[in-house]
Motif scaffolding. Structure first.
Motif, PDB file in Angstrom:
ATOM      1  N   ILE A 159      -7.235  -3.964  -7.620  1.00  0.00           N
ATOM      2  CA  ILE A 159      -7.751  -4.032  -6.097  1.00  0.00           C
ATOM      3  C   ILE A 159      -7.432  -2.601  -5.630  1.00  0.00           C
ATOM      4  O   ILE A 159      -6.470  -2.170  -5.979  1.00  0.00           O
ATOM      5  CB  ILE A 159      -7.272  -4.938  -5.153  1.00  0.00           C
ATOM      6  N   ALA A 160      -8.550  -2.005  -5.174  1.00  0.00           N
ATOM      7  CA  ALA A 160      -8.472  -0.598  -4.530  1.00  0.00           C
ATOM      8  C   ALA A 160      -7.511  -0.588  -3.608  1.00  0.00           C
ATOM      9  O   ALA A 160      -7.583  -1.564  -2.519  1.00  0.00           O
ATOM     10  CB  ALA A 160      -9.870  -0.382  -3.903  1.00  0.00           C
ATOM     11  N   PRO A 161      -6.462   0.298  -3.461  1.00  0.00           N
ATOM     12  CA  PRO A 161      -5.710   0.512  -2.398  1.00  0.00           C
ATOM     13  C   PRO A 161      -5.943   0.358  -0.618  1.00  0.00           C
ATOM     14  O   PRO A 161      -5.412  -0.355  -0.031  1.00  0.00           O
ATOM     15  CB  PRO A 161      -4.795   1.775  -2.706  1.00  0.00           C
ATOM     16  N   LYS A 162      -7.102   1.150  -0.675  1.00  0.00           N
ATOM     17  CA  LYS A 162      -7.714   1.044   0.772  1.00  0.00           C
ATOM     18  C   LYS A 162      -8.191  -0.109   1.229  1.00  0.00           C
ATOM     19  O   LYS A 162      -7.915  -0.850   2.161  1.00  0.00           O
ATOM     20  CB  LYS A 162      -8.720   2.048   0.783  1.00  0.00           C
ATOM     21  N   ARG A 163      -8.542  -1.006   0.156  1.00  0.00           N
ATOM     22  CA  ARG A 163      -9.014  -2.512   0.661  1.00  0.00           C
ATOM     23  C   ARG A 163      -7.793  -3.043   0.863  1.00  0.00           C
ATOM     24  O   ARG A 163      -7.810  -4.091   1.704  1.00  0.00           O
ATOM     25  CB  ARG A 163      -9.691  -3.123  -0.666  1.00  0.00           C
ATOM     26  N   TYR A 173       0.922  -1.151  -0.047  1.00  0.00           N
ATOM     27  CA  TYR A 173       0.055  -0.063  -0.003  1.00  0.00           C
ATOM     28  C   TYR A 173       0.632   1.392  -0.111  1.00  0.00           C
ATOM     29  O   TYR A 173       0.671   2.286  -0.766  1.00  0.00           O
ATOM     30  CB  TYR A 173      -0.998  -0.017   1.098  1.00  0.00           C
ATOM     31  N   GLY A 226      -4.629  -1.219 -11.202  1.00  0.00           N
ATOM     32  CA  GLY A 226      -6.074  -1.054 -10.389  1.00  0.00           C
ATOM     33  C   GLY A 226      -7.050  -2.249 -10.219  1.00  0.00           C
ATOM     34  O   GLY A 226      -8.198  -1.936 -10.368  1.00  0.00           O
ATOM     35  N   LEU A 249      -1.827  -3.056  -7.683  1.00  0.00           N
ATOM     36  CA  LEU A 249      -2.403  -1.505  -6.955  1.00  0.00           C
ATOM     37  C   LEU A 249      -1.954  -0.800  -8.455  1.00  0.00           C
ATOM     38  O   LEU A 249      -3.086   0.260  -8.669  1.00  0.00           O
ATOM     39  CB  LEU A 249      -1.817  -1.071  -5.878  1.00  0.00           C
TER      40      LEU A 249
END
Length: 231
Positions: free
Chosen positions: A101-105, A72, A99, A96
């Motif tokens: 998976i969303a970074p915050k996830r 992250y 794109g 990441l």
């Protein structure tokens, strides 16, 4: 199509956890070695298999948390996107950057693994002794702080030392405290051996990342002393 989409999502999560690269399983080595050392040096000690299993799971969870936290923050800093030489073992997983998976996830999943690891550590302490929590705390601080602010060990020149401690002394020390209730000199050399192995692995990964690490001001050994010295 829905099945294919869900299956690909699972593959992406396994990639971001670096399970396929084998790094995930490195944390099992000090657990196995620590238990074998206790059996060899102190055959009279009864080792609770369930507690040993919990230590293994806890170590793997902390490792997963560290890898995903690193993924992250290396994405947020732009470090992984700047890597010129991509290998299966360096420059991040690319999940990441692509794109997928969303970074915050990813960060939230790291939090979840840390939380489960803490619960397991408390259970281990309850079943053995509370001094084990000291090693759990050291593990959390070093795993989280490797890349994450405000500690950012790998940016301040302490990343390799953190890897050295986590791959040997911290885990084997926790096992000795759990079952022997004290530390011993006979654990130091084997623990350092695994620690140096971990350092060697991280140094090899830092070599192709050299240019990118310089741009984001990481002060690791390769950046500070060059590739020849690192080798």
């Amino acid at each position: 199509m829905k099945y294919l989409s869900e299956n690909q999502n699972l593959v992406n999560w396994l990639r971001v956890m670096r399970v396929s690269q084998g790094f995930f399983f490195i944390s099992a080595m000090p657990v196995v070695l620590g238990v074998l050392m206790l059996k060899f040096n102190y055959p009279e000690i009864q080792i609770n298999t369930f507690v040993a299993f919990l230590i293994l799971i806890g170590s793997l969870l902390y490792h997963l948390s560290a890898d995903m936290t690193n993924e992250y923050y290396d994405h947020i800093s732009g470090n992984d996107a700047l890597v010129d030489v991509k290998t299966p073992f360096s420059g991040g997983t690319g999940i990441l950057e692509e794109g997928l998976i969303a970074p915050k996830r990813v960060l939230n999943m790291a939090y979840l693994f840390f939380f489960i690891g803490i619960i397991i550590s408390i259970l281990i302490a309850y079943l053995t002794n509370w001094y084990v929590l000291l090693f759990s705390l050291l593990g959390i601080i070093s795993c989280w702080g490797y890349t994450a602010p405000p500690l950012k060990f790998c940016y301040r020149g302490f990343g390799e030392i953190v890897i050295f401690l986590n791959n040997g002394l911290f885990v084997i020390g926790a096992i000795y405290i759990a079952f022997l209730e004290k530390l011993a000199w006979n654990m130091v050399l084997p623990a350092c051996t695994l620690g140096f192995l971990g350092m060697a692995i991280i140094l090899m990964n830092e070599i192709p990342d050299l240019s990118a690490d310089r741009k984001v001001d990481k002060k690791n050994l390769v950046v500070r002393f060059g590739i020849k010295t690192a080798l």
